[in-house]
Scaffold this motif. Structure first.
Motif, PDB file in Angstrom:
ATOM      1  N   ARG A 119     -38.401 -12.164 -48.377  1.00  0.00           N
ATOM      2  CA  ARG A 119     -38.524 -11.268 -47.229  1.00  0.00           C
ATOM      3  C   ARG A 119     -39.503 -10.130 -47.483  1.00  0.00           C
ATOM      4  NH1 ARG A 119     -32.298 -10.248 -45.128  1.00  0.00           N
ATOM      5  NH2 ARG A 119     -31.791 -12.402 -44.585  1.00  0.00           N
ATOM      6  N   GLN A 120     -39.966  -9.992 -48.714  1.00  0.00           N
ATOM      7  CA  GLN A 120     -40.825  -8.876 -49.112  1.00  0.00           C
ATOM      8  C   GLN A 120     -40.134  -7.555 -48.800  1.00  0.00           C
ATOM      9  OE1 GLN A 120     -44.645  -9.802 -47.156  1.00  0.00           O
ATOM     10  NE2 GLN A 120     -45.387 -10.574 -49.105  1.00  0.00           N
ATOM     11  N   GLU A 121     -38.919  -7.401 -49.387  1.00  0.00           N
ATOM     12  CA  GLU A 121     -38.088  -6.228 -49.150  1.00  0.00           C
ATOM     13  C   GLU A 121     -37.647  -5.606 -50.467  1.00  0.00           C
ATOM     14  OE1 GLU A 121     -35.813  -7.261 -44.935  1.00  0.00           O
ATOM     15  OE2 GLU A 121     -34.790  -7.584 -46.851  1.00  0.00           O
ATOM     16  N   TYR A 122     -37.643  -4.290 -50.493  1.00  0.00           N
ATOM     17  CA  TYR A 122     -37.012  -3.531 -51.576  1.00  0.00           C
ATOM     18  C   TYR A 122     -35.605  -3.198 -51.128  1.00  0.00           C
ATOM     19  CZ  TYR A 122     -35.773   0.631 -54.314  1.00  0.00           C
ATOM     20  OH  TYR A 122     -35.119   1.551 -55.091  1.00  0.00           O
ATOM     21  N   ARG A 123     -34.605  -3.486 -51.959  1.00  0.00           N
ATOM     22  CA  ARG A 123     -33.211  -3.251 -51.599  1.00  0.00           C
ATOM     23  C   ARG A 123     -32.590  -2.237 -52.541  1.00  0.00           C
ATOM     24  NH1 ARG A 123     -30.476  -8.726 -49.252  1.00  0.00           N
ATOM     25  NH2 ARG A 123     -32.323  -9.588 -48.245  1.00  0.00           N
ATOM     26  N   LEU A 124     -31.840  -1.317 -51.944  1.00  0.00           N
ATOM     27  CA  LEU A 124     -31.234  -0.213 -52.688  1.00  0.00           C
ATOM     28  C   LEU A 124     -29.751  -0.162 -52.348  1.00  0.00           C
ATOM     29  CD1 LEU A 124     -32.108   2.201 -54.563  1.00  0.00           C
ATOM     30  CD2 LEU A 124     -32.181   3.582 -52.487  1.00  0.00           C
ATOM     31  N   GLY A 125     -28.897  -0.329 -53.355  1.00  0.00           N
ATOM     32  CA  GLY A 125     -27.459  -0.366 -53.131  1.00  0.00           C
ATOM     33  C   GLY A 125     -26.778   0.941 -53.490  1.00  0.00           C
ATOM     34  N   THR A 126     -26.025   1.529 -52.529  1.00  0.00           N
ATOM     35  CA  THR A 126     -25.250   2.736 -52.749  1.00  0.00           C
ATOM     36  C   THR A 126     -23.865   2.545 -52.156  1.00  0.00           C
ATOM     37  OG1 THR A 126     -25.891   3.786 -50.653  1.00  0.00           O
ATOM     38  CG2 THR A 126     -27.332   4.145 -52.546  1.00  0.00           C
ATOM     39  N   LEU A 127     -22.814   2.777 -52.944  1.00  0.00           N
ATOM     40  CA  LEU A 127     -21.434   2.612 -52.482  1.00  0.00           C
ATOM     41  C   LEU A 127     -21.256   1.205 -51.893  1.00  0.00           C
ATOM     42  CD1 LEU A 127     -20.895   6.140 -50.858  1.00  0.00           C
ATOM     43  CD2 LEU A 127     -20.270   5.375 -53.152  1.00  0.00           C
ATOM     44  N   SER A 128     -20.969   1.089 -50.604  1.00  0.00           N
ATOM     45  CA  SER A 128     -20.819  -0.220 -49.962  1.00  0.00           C
ATOM     46  C   SER A 128     -21.946  -0.482 -48.969  1.00  0.00           C
ATOM     47  CB  SER A 128     -19.464  -0.296 -49.243  1.00  0.00           C
ATOM     48  OG  SER A 128     -19.352   0.740 -48.279  1.00  0.00           O
ATOM     49  N   HIS A 129     -23.109   0.150 -49.198  1.00  0.00           N
ATOM     50  CA  HIS A 129     -24.256   0.008 -48.307  1.00  0.00           C
ATOM     51  C   HIS A 129     -25.458  -0.526 -49.083  1.00  0.00           C
ATOM     52  CE1 HIS A 129     -22.223   3.795 -46.539  1.00  0.00           C
ATOM     53  NE2 HIS A 129     -21.653   2.721 -46.039  1.00  0.00           N
ATOM     54  N   VAL A 130     -26.319  -1.241 -48.372  1.00  0.00           N
ATOM     55  CA  VAL A 130     -27.604  -1.669 -48.932  1.00  0.00           C
ATOM     56  C   VAL A 130     -28.699  -1.269 -47.956  1.00  0.00           C
ATOM     57  CG1 VAL A 130     -29.064  -3.604 -49.607  1.00  0.00           C
ATOM     58  CG2 VAL A 130     -26.660  -3.584 -50.260  1.00  0.00           C
ATOM     59  N   TRP A 131     -29.624  -0.433 -48.432  1.00  0.00           N
ATOM     60  CA  TRP A 131     -30.794  -0.048 -47.647  1.00  0.00           C
ATOM     61  C   TRP A 131     -31.933  -1.011 -47.980  1.00  0.00           C
ATOM     62  CZ3 TRP A 131     -30.869   3.870 -44.056  1.00  0.00           C
ATOM     63  CH2 TRP A 131     -29.792   4.783 -44.079  1.00  0.00           C
ATOM     64  N   ARG A 132     -32.588  -1.551 -46.940  1.00  0.00           N
ATOM     65  CA  ARG A 132     -33.672  -2.505 -47.144  1.00  0.00           C
ATOM     66  C   ARG A 132     -34.965  -1.960 -46.541  1.00  0.00           C
ATOM     67  NH1 ARG A 132     -33.204  -6.833 -44.208  1.00  0.00           N
ATOM     68  NH2 ARG A 132     -31.373  -6.338 -42.963  1.00  0.00           N
ATOM     69  N   TRP A 133     -36.002  -1.809 -47.385  1.00  0.00           N
ATOM     70  CA  TRP A 133     -37.330  -1.411 -46.914  1.00  0.00           C
ATOM     71  C   TRP A 133     -38.205  -2.650 -46.825  1.00  0.00           C
ATOM     72  CZ3 TRP A 133     -40.429   2.089 -44.751  1.00  0.00           C
ATOM     73  CH2 TRP A 133     -41.814   1.932 -44.904  1.00  0.00           C
ATOM     74  N   SER A 134     -38.735  -2.934 -45.639  1.00  0.00           N
ATOM     75  CA  SER A 134     -39.613  -4.075 -45.434  1.00  0.00           C
ATOM     76  C   SER A 134     -41.062  -3.647 -45.612  1.00  0.00           C
ATOM     77  CB  SER A 134     -39.401  -4.664 -44.030  1.00  0.00           C
ATOM     78  OG  SER A 134     -40.387  -5.645 -43.762  1.00  0.00           O
ATOM     79  N   PHE A 135     -41.748  -4.268 -46.557  1.00  0.00           N
ATOM     80  CA  PHE A 135     -43.173  -3.986 -46.735  1.00  0.00           C
ATOM     81  C   PHE A 135     -44.001  -4.620 -45.627  1.00  0.00           C
ATOM     82  CE2 PHE A 135     -41.622  -3.284 -51.049  1.00  0.00           C
ATOM     83  CZ  PHE A 135     -42.310  -2.135 -51.404  1.00  0.00           C
ATOM     84  N   VAL A 136     -43.414  -5.536 -44.865  1.00  0.00           N
ATOM     85  CA  VAL A 136     -44.113  -6.176 -43.749  1.00  0.00           C
ATOM     86  C   VAL A 136     -44.016  -5.307 -42.503  1.00  0.00           C
ATOM     87  CG1 VAL A 136     -44.218  -8.206 -42.260  1.00  0.00           C
ATOM     88  CG2 VAL A 136     -43.682  -8.468 -44.693  1.00  0.00           C
ATOM     89  N   ASP A 137     -42.784  -4.915 -42.132  1.00  0.00           N
ATOM     90  CA  ASP A 137     -42.566  -4.145 -40.912  1.00  0.00           C
ATOM     91  C   ASP A 137     -42.666  -2.635 -41.113  1.00  0.00           C
ATOM     92  OD1 ASP A 137     -42.049  -6.528 -39.581  1.00  0.00           O
ATOM     93  OD2 ASP A 137     -39.925  -6.470 -40.096  1.00  0.00           O
ATOM     94  N   LYS A 138     -42.692  -2.181 -42.383  1.00  0.00           N
ATOM     95  CA  LYS A 138     -42.781  -0.752 -42.702  1.00  0.00           C
ATOM     96  C   LYS A 138     -41.609   0.030 -42.100  1.00  0.00           C
ATOM     97  CE  LYS A 138     -46.747  -1.530 -44.676  1.00  0.00           C
ATOM     98  NZ  LYS A 138     -46.859  -1.570 -46.152  1.00  0.00           N
ATOM     99  N   GLY A 139     -40.404  -0.455 -42.324  1.00  0.00           N
ATOM    100  CA  GLY A 139     -39.235   0.220 -41.788  1.00  0.00           C
ATOM    101  C   GLY A 139     -37.999  -0.070 -42.620  1.00  0.00           C
ATOM    102  N   TRP A 140     -36.931   0.722 -42.360  1.00  0.00           N
ATOM    103  CA  TRP A 140     -35.679   0.617 -43.108  1.00  0.00           C
ATOM    104  C   TRP A 140     -34.602  -0.051 -42.266  1.00  0.00           C
ATOM    105  CZ3 TRP A 140     -35.062   1.698 -48.200  1.00  0.00           C
ATOM    106  CH2 TRP A 140     -36.019   2.501 -48.825  1.00  0.00           C
TER     107      TRP A 140
END
Length: 318
Positions: A119-140
C-alpha cells in the motif's frame, strides 16, 4: 580512533541518546538521537572511518521503534511531529494529526511502527490505534482495534525458507504435524501482535467495506469566516459522495472543540452511478465552530469531499 569524537560532546551537558543509525546510501547514514538528527559519512580513513554532521537540533525522537526505512526516506516520530528524513533534509508529514497523536502516547518506548510496501504506507501503532500515512494519497487514516497493540510487522512469506512439506524426498514423506506445515496462499500481509500475546493477520477481504458494516466519521477543524474576534456563520454543508446503498448520515456541530456534539441535520444518501453532491442548508452562527459527518452503519459508500460555506459573523464581544 573510532571516529566517534564528534558525538561525545552534548550541548548543556545533557545526554543525547542514540535511537538508531539508518543507511540511506553506500556511504551515508542518518543517525536519530533523542534531541537531534545527524548525518554519518564514510571518510575512507581507517583511523577515523566516520564523520558526523548535525542536520537539525531539538528535533530528535524518544520512540526508537517508530523509525522506519522507506523508499521515500527515514520516517521518524519526533517529540512534536512525524517527519521524513533524507540526505538533503527533513519534511513534516505529521502536522494534521500531531496534537491528537501525541496526546495518545503514554510511553514513547511502547510506540511501534512498520512500513507496508504493497500500500506504500507508514504505520504507527499507539495503544489500540494504528495511524497510517499514505505516500500515494499524502494523507492520514486512523484504524481502531479492540485490543492493545504490542507490535506490527509486514511479512513477506515468499522470502522465508521452505516448510517441511516443501522439502524433497524423505522429509516430504513425514506424516502428522510435519506434513501439515504448508505455506499460506497469501504470500504477503501485515501482522499485529496484541498486548495479550495473540497474533492477528490483516485480511484484504475484510479490509474493504463490501458487506461489512463499520462506522464513518469526517471532522473539520475550527471554522473561521473572519478573524478570531468574529463569530463564524455557517450557511451550508455539501458532501460529495458515491453510494451503492442508501445510508443515513448525521451532520453535527460542536462549540467546545469536539468535546460535545449537537444535531445539525440528518439526511439519507441515494444510490448513485457516479459522484453526487448532497446539500444541507441551515444557518448557524457561533464561535469555536466545528462540523462532523458520521454514520453508524457504513456500507458501500465513498466520500469524495466535505465542503462548508461560511461567512464572517458579528463580533464575539461587540
Amino acid at each position: 580512533g573510532a571516529g566517534e569524537e564528534d558525538l561525545l560532546a552534548t550541548p548543556g551537558g545533557s545526554i543525547d541518546e542514540v535511537m538508531g543509525t539508518f543507511p540511506v546510501s553506500d556511504d551515508t547514514a542518518v543517525m536519530v538521537r533523542e534531541d537531534s538528527i545527524w548525518l554519518e559519512f564514510v571518510t575512507g580513513d581507517v583511523l577515523a572511518p566516520f564523520r558526523f554532521t548535525r542536520m537539525v537540533g531539538a528535533k530528535g525522537s524518544r520512540a526508537r521503534h517508530s523509525i522506519q526505512i522507506t523508499p521515500f526516506g527515514i520516517v521518524v516520530l519526533t517529540k512534536d511531529d512525524v517527519i521524513v528524513v533524507s540526505q538533503s533534509g527533513w519534511e513534516s508529514i505529521g502536522e494534521p494529526i500531531r496534537r491528537q497523536l501525541h496526546s495518545e502516547i503514554a510511553t514513547y518506548k511502547d510506540v511501534v511502527s512498520s512500513y507496508d510496501p504493497i500500500r506504500q504506507e507508514y504505520r504507527l501503532g499507539t495503544l489500540s490505534h494504528v495511524w497510517r500515512w499514505s505516500f500515494v494519497d499524502k494523507g492520514w487514516t486512523k484504524d481502531f482495534y479492540d485490543f492493545g497493540i504490542r507490535n506490527l510487522e509486514f511479512v513477506d512469506y515468499s522470502r522465508l525458507g521452505l516448510t517441511f512439506d516443501e522439502l524433497p524426498e524423505t522429509f516430504d514423506d513425514l506424516d502428522g504435524s510435519f506434513d501439515d506445515l504448508v505455506r499460506d496462499e497469501e504470500s504477503q500481509s501485515m501482522w499485529l501482535v496484541s498486548t495479550s500475546g495473540m497474533a492477528f493477520k490483516e485480511s484484504p477481504v475484510l479490509g474493504n467495506d463490501a458487506g461489512v458494516n463499520a462506522q464513518l466519521e469526517i471532522r473539520t477543524g475550527l471554522l473561521q469566516g473572519g478573524t478570531y474576534l468574529d463569530k463564524t456563520e455557517l450557511i451550508e454543508a455539501q458532501l460529495e459522495y458515491e453510494s451503492e446503498e442508501v445510508q443515513l448520515l448525521q451532520f453535527e456541530y460542536s462549540l467546545d472543540k469536539g468535546n460535545t456534539w449537537n444535531n445539525y441535520s440528518q439526511v439519507s444518501t441515494e444510490i448513485t452511478t457516479g459522484p453526487k453532491v448532497l446539500a444541507v442548508r441551515r444557518t448557524l452562527t457561533s464561535h469555536n465552530l466545528q462540523v462532523r459527518v458520521r454514520t453508524e452503519n457504513l456500507g458501500k459508500l465513498t466520500v469524495l469531499s466535505l465542503n462548508l460555506f461560511v461567512v464572517k459573523g458579528v463580533r464575539v464581544n461587540p
